[in-house]
Motif scaffolding. Structure first.
Motif, PDB file in Angstrom:
ATOM      1  N   GLY A 160       0.712  -0.668  -0.163  1.00 40.84           N
ATOM      2  CA  GLY A 160       0.188  -0.355  -0.079  1.00 40.84           C
ATOM      3  C   GLY A 160       0.954   0.858  -0.333  1.00 40.84           C
ATOM      4  O   GLY A 160       0.206   2.569   0.211  1.00 40.84           O
ATOM      5  N   ASP A 161       2.449   1.048  -0.593  1.00 40.34           N
ATOM      6  CA  ASP A 161       3.221   2.081   0.083  1.00 40.34           C
ATOM      7  C   ASP A 161       2.713   3.303  -2.200  1.00 40.34           C
ATOM      8  O   ASP A 161       3.633   3.383  -2.975  1.00 40.34           O
ATOM      9  N   SER A 162       1.730   4.160  -1.640  1.00 44.20           N
ATOM     10  CA  SER A 162       1.132   4.438  -2.790  1.00 44.20           C
ATOM     11  C   SER A 162      -0.117   5.658  -2.017  1.00 44.20           C
ATOM     12  O   SER A 162      -0.540   5.908  -0.860  1.00 44.20           O
ATOM     13  N   LEU A 163      -0.350   6.592  -3.251  1.00 43.96           N
ATOM     14  CA  LEU A 163      -0.847   8.073  -2.426  1.00 43.96           C
ATOM     15  C   LEU A 163      -1.671   7.995  -4.107  1.00 43.96           C
ATOM     16  O   LEU A 163      -1.557   7.608  -5.227  1.00 43.96           O
ATOM     17  N   PHE A 164      -2.891   8.945  -3.664  1.00 49.07           N
ATOM     18  CA  PHE A 164      -3.597   9.061  -5.501  1.00 49.07           C
ATOM     19  C   PHE A 164      -4.082  10.632  -5.148  1.00 49.07           C
ATOM     20  O   PHE A 164      -4.503  10.748  -3.755  1.00 49.07           O
ATOM     21  N   GLU A 165      -4.662  10.897  -6.113  1.00 44.60           N
ATOM     22  CA  GLU A 165      -6.193  12.348  -6.328  1.00 44.60           C
ATOM     23  C   GLU A 165      -6.795  11.637  -6.977  1.00 44.60           C
ATOM     24  O   GLU A 165      -6.744  11.365  -8.259  1.00 44.60           O
ATOM     25  N   THR A 166      -8.412  11.590  -7.170  1.00 41.73           N
ATOM     26  CA  THR A 166      -9.057  11.862  -7.540  1.00 41.73           C
ATOM     27  C   THR A 166      -9.725  13.219  -8.229  1.00 41.73           C
ATOM     28  O   THR A 166      -9.859  13.882  -6.984  1.00 41.73           O
ATOM     29  N   LEU A 167      -9.973  13.359  -9.548  1.00 42.43           N
ATOM     30  CA  LEU A 167      -9.940  14.826 -10.125  1.00 42.43           C
ATOM     31  C   LEU A 167     -10.934  14.420 -10.619  1.00 42.43           C
ATOM     32  O   LEU A 167     -11.388  14.007 -11.277  1.00 42.43           O
ATOM     33  N   ARG A 168     -11.547  16.252 -10.767  1.00 39.98           N
ATOM     34  CA  ARG A 168     -12.813  16.095 -12.182  1.00 39.98           C
ATOM     35  C   ARG A 168     -12.099  16.669 -12.904  1.00 39.98           C
ATOM     36  O   ARG A 168     -11.522  17.860 -12.302  1.00 39.98           O
ATOM     37  N   VAL A 169     -11.745  16.815 -13.966  1.00 39.59           N
ATOM     38  CA  VAL A 169     -11.978  17.688 -14.892  1.00 39.59           C
ATOM     39  C   VAL A 169     -13.008  17.875 -15.824  1.00 39.59           C
ATOM     40  O   VAL A 169     -13.782  17.632 -16.439  1.00 39.59           O
ATOM     41  N   VAL A 170     -13.340  19.339 -16.093  1.00 41.40           N
ATOM     42  CA  VAL A 170     -13.955  19.861 -16.961  1.00 41.40           C
ATOM     43  C   VAL A 170     -13.619  20.495 -18.188  1.00 41.40           C
ATOM     44  O   VAL A 170     -12.909  21.095 -18.130  1.00 41.40           O
ATOM     45  N   ASP A 171     -13.629  19.995 -19.731  1.00 41.59           N
ATOM     46  CA  ASP A 171     -13.456  21.241 -20.755  1.00 41.59           C
ATOM     47  C   ASP A 171     -11.936  21.870 -20.474  1.00 41.59           C
ATOM     48  O   ASP A 171     -11.358  22.324 -21.267  1.00 41.59           O
ATOM     49  N   GLY A 172     -10.770  20.408 -20.616  1.00 41.58           N
ATOM     50  CA  GLY A 172      -9.978  20.741 -20.168  1.00 41.58           C
ATOM     51  C   GLY A 172      -9.214  21.597 -18.899  1.00 41.58           C
ATOM     52  O   GLY A 172      -8.075  21.436 -18.816  1.00 41.58           O
ATOM     53  N   LYS A 173      -9.673  21.369 -17.424  1.00 46.93           N
ATOM     54  CA  LYS A 173      -9.494  22.136 -16.633  1.00 46.93           C
ATOM     55  C   LYS A 173      -9.845  21.580 -15.517  1.00 46.93           C
ATOM     56  O   LYS A 173     -10.769  20.934 -15.204  1.00 46.93           O
ATOM     57  N   VAL A 174      -8.554  21.152 -14.719  1.00 53.00           N
ATOM     58  CA  VAL A 174      -8.810  20.278 -13.385  1.00 53.00           C
ATOM     59  C   VAL A 174      -9.295  21.318 -12.776  1.00 53.00           C
ATOM     60  O   VAL A 174      -8.865  22.112 -11.838  1.00 53.00           O
ATOM     61  N   ILE A 175     -10.270  20.937 -11.624  1.00 54.57           N
ATOM     62  CA  ILE A 175     -11.156  21.738 -10.365  1.00 54.57           C
ATOM     63  C   ILE A 175     -10.193  21.697  -9.689  1.00 54.57           C
ATOM     64  O   ILE A 175      -9.951  20.671  -9.221  1.00 54.57           O
ATOM     65  N   SER A 221       1.987  15.009   1.220  1.00 55.61           N
ATOM     66  CA  SER A 221       2.060  13.870   1.198  1.00 55.61           C
ATOM     67  C   SER A 221       3.189  12.961   0.865  1.00 55.61           C
ATOM     68  O   SER A 221       3.277  11.992   1.516  1.00 55.61           O
ATOM     69  N   MET A 222       3.269  13.682  -0.100  1.00 50.40           N
ATOM     70  CA  MET A 222       4.666  12.312  -0.561  1.00 50.40           C
ATOM     71  C   MET A 222       5.367  12.873  -0.084  1.00 50.40           C
ATOM     72  O   MET A 222       6.309  11.860   0.722  1.00 50.40           O
ATOM     73  N   ARG A 223       6.062  14.270   0.481  1.00 51.89           N
ATOM     74  CA  ARG A 223       6.471  14.483   1.750  1.00 51.89           C
ATOM     75  C   ARG A 223       6.573  13.904   3.047  1.00 51.89           C
ATOM     76  O   ARG A 223       7.674  13.360   3.224  1.00 51.89           O
ATOM     77  N   ILE A 224       5.696  13.719   3.336  1.00 56.05           N
ATOM     78  CA  ILE A 224       5.274  13.439   4.773  1.00 56.05           C
ATOM     79  C   ILE A 224       5.651  11.789   4.577  1.00 56.05           C
ATOM     80  O   ILE A 224       6.358  11.157   5.690  1.00 56.05           O
ATOM     81  N   LEU A 225       5.074  10.852   3.605  1.00 53.13           N
ATOM     82  CA  LEU A 225       5.378   9.528   3.199  1.00 53.13           C
ATOM     83  C   LEU A 225       6.813   9.111   2.592  1.00 53.13           C
ATOM     84  O   LEU A 225       7.793   8.156   2.547  1.00 53.13           O
ATOM     85  N   ARG A 226       7.782  10.372   2.997  1.00 53.15           N
ATOM     86  CA  ARG A 226       9.553  10.786   2.191  1.00 53.15           C
ATOM     87  C   ARG A 226       9.731   9.676   0.809  1.00 53.15           C
ATOM     88  O   ARG A 226      10.452   9.103   0.852  1.00 53.15           O
ATOM     89  N   MET A 227       8.441  10.231   0.097  1.00 50.76           N
ATOM     90  CA  MET A 227       9.060   9.690  -1.378  1.00 50.76           C
ATOM     91  C   MET A 227       9.681  11.015  -1.719  1.00 50.76           C
ATOM     92  O   MET A 227       9.509  12.418  -1.677  1.00 50.76           O
ATOM     93  N   ALA A 228      10.930  10.545  -2.839  1.00 53.65           N
ATOM     94  CA  ALA A 228      11.772  11.459  -3.143  1.00 53.65           C
ATOM     95  C   ALA A 228      10.545  12.453  -4.118  1.00 53.65           C
ATOM     96  O   ALA A 228       9.412  11.892  -5.632  1.00 53.65           O
ATOM     97  N   ILE A 229      10.502  13.149  -4.232  1.00 57.74           N
ATOM     98  CA  ILE A 229       9.971  14.362  -5.660  1.00 57.74           C
ATOM     99  C   ILE A 229      10.616  14.255  -6.535  1.00 57.74           C
ATOM    100  O   ILE A 229      11.553  15.303  -6.355  1.00 57.74           O
ATOM    101  N   PRO A 230      10.529  13.937  -7.873  1.00 59.04           N
ATOM    102  CA  PRO A 230      10.723  14.162  -9.386  1.00 59.04           C
ATOM    103  C   PRO A 230      10.951  16.091  -9.687  1.00 59.04           C
ATOM    104  O   PRO A 230       9.780  16.436  -9.433  1.00 59.04           O
ATOM    105  N   MET A 231      12.337  16.214 -10.292  1.00 64.50           N
ATOM    106  CA  MET A 231      12.001  17.704 -10.176  1.00 64.50           C
ATOM    107  C   MET A 231      10.784  18.661 -10.805  1.00 64.50           C
ATOM    108  O   MET A 231      10.727  18.577 -11.730  1.00 64.50           O
ATOM    109  N   GLU A 232      10.892  17.255 -12.103  1.00 63.08           N
ATOM    110  CA  GLU A 232       9.529  17.786 -13.962  1.00 63.08           C
ATOM    111  C   GLU A 232       7.968  17.625 -12.812  1.00 63.08           C
ATOM    112  O   GLU A 232       7.414  17.986 -13.623  1.00 63.08           O
TER     113      GLU A 232
END
Length: 281
Positions: A26-41, A53-64
């Motif tokens: 379960g070493d994973s995070l997710f976001e559920t997103l609503r997108v309308v007309d190309g816009k992420v709400i 959340s990634m920082r709290i779980l000590r995941m390395a955040i890629p530069m990109e």
């Protein structure tokens, strides 16, 4: 089509295996997103929650992993599924790369983006009965990890099965202090006259994006008082109204808990204001 680390693959492609740490631990995070007309709400709020959340779980955040990069990857996935002109539900999953046991070989991550069509471009108030009950087989720990949107959702899975087996549309989760934390798939709000109460983050509820937006809206409205305060099961039967929130439904009125039927007046009022706010993001 599924976006795996920027590569668009047919949904039938096998690109994850038994070593995937989301599957193993379960070493994973997710976001559920609503997108309308190309816009992420409410994209900025989702992005900041994901990074925190990634920082709290000590995941390395890629530069990109900038807001712009991930948004472009989301839109690329929607376009590949010919949903760029339609409302869509998107799941962005981040998981630590394979290797190691409990101790990972690396904190580097991969991502996967998938999407499905939605019926309406705006939040709507669903009609019909929506009855809930307490789920008391297992309890939520009131600690920081409970507030994160991780893949550790076994309580929500078993609770959903319990609800279906007993004819309920949803259930309420309790923490180890027997206080209400949230529903199986969203945050909970209770209305008593003009006072709107929601459990504090410290009680172990998800740090929900729509929860945050409803709190912002209520803070600017005259005639309502917002309280972040622990809610007991007994409090529910004294309420005038109950509603839940999440990023896909927006607001969902709860019509019945045990022998108590509820109104939906405040939820309907707030739904219109939530739609207006979502159009401004």
């Amino acid at each position: 089509m599924v976006n795996y680390n920027g590569q668009l693959l047919p949904a039938t492609t096998t690109f994850l295996n038994h070593e995937n740490r989301g599957l193993r631990y379960g070493d994973s995070l997710f976001e559920t997103l609503r997108v309308v007309d190309g816009k992420v709400i409410f994209w900025e709020d989702h992005y900041l929650r994901l990074m925190a959340s990634m920082r709290i779980l000590r995941m390395a955040i890629p530069m990109e992993f900038t807001m712009e990069f991930l948004q472009e990857e989301i839109i690329k996935t929607i376009t590949a599924n010919t949903l760029n002109g339609s409302p869509a539900r998107v799941r962005l999953t981040i998981f630590r790369n394979a290797g190691g046991f409990y101790l990972p070989d690396s904190n580097q991550v991969s991502y996967c983006i998938e999407c499905n069509p939605l019926k309406a471009p705006f939040y709507t108030m669903a009609e019909g009965p929506y009855e809930i009950e307490l789920f008391k087989d297992f309890y939520v720990n009131d600690d920081l990890t409970a507030t994160l949107k991780t893949n550790n959702k076994i309580i929500n899975v078993v609770g959903s099965i319990y609800a279906q087996e007993n004819g309920y549309q949803n259930c309420l989760l309790l923490n180890t202090n027997k206080q209400i934390t949230e529903t199986l798939n969203g945050n909970i709000f209770m209305v008593n006259d003009t006072v709107v109460t929601t459990p504090p983050i410290e009680d172990g509820c998800l740090n929900g994006i729509i929860r945050k937006k409803i709190i912002e809206i209520l803070g600017k409205l005259e005639g309502y008082t917002l309280k972040e305060y622990s809610i007991s099961p007994f409090d529910l039967q004294k309420a005038d109204e109950l509603f839940m929130t999440n990023s896909i439904s927006g607001i969902r009125s709860i019509t019945k808990y045990r022998k108590k039927d509820f109104e939906r007046k405040v939820a309907t009022d707030l739904l219109g204001k939530l739609n207006a706010l979502s159009r401004l993001t």
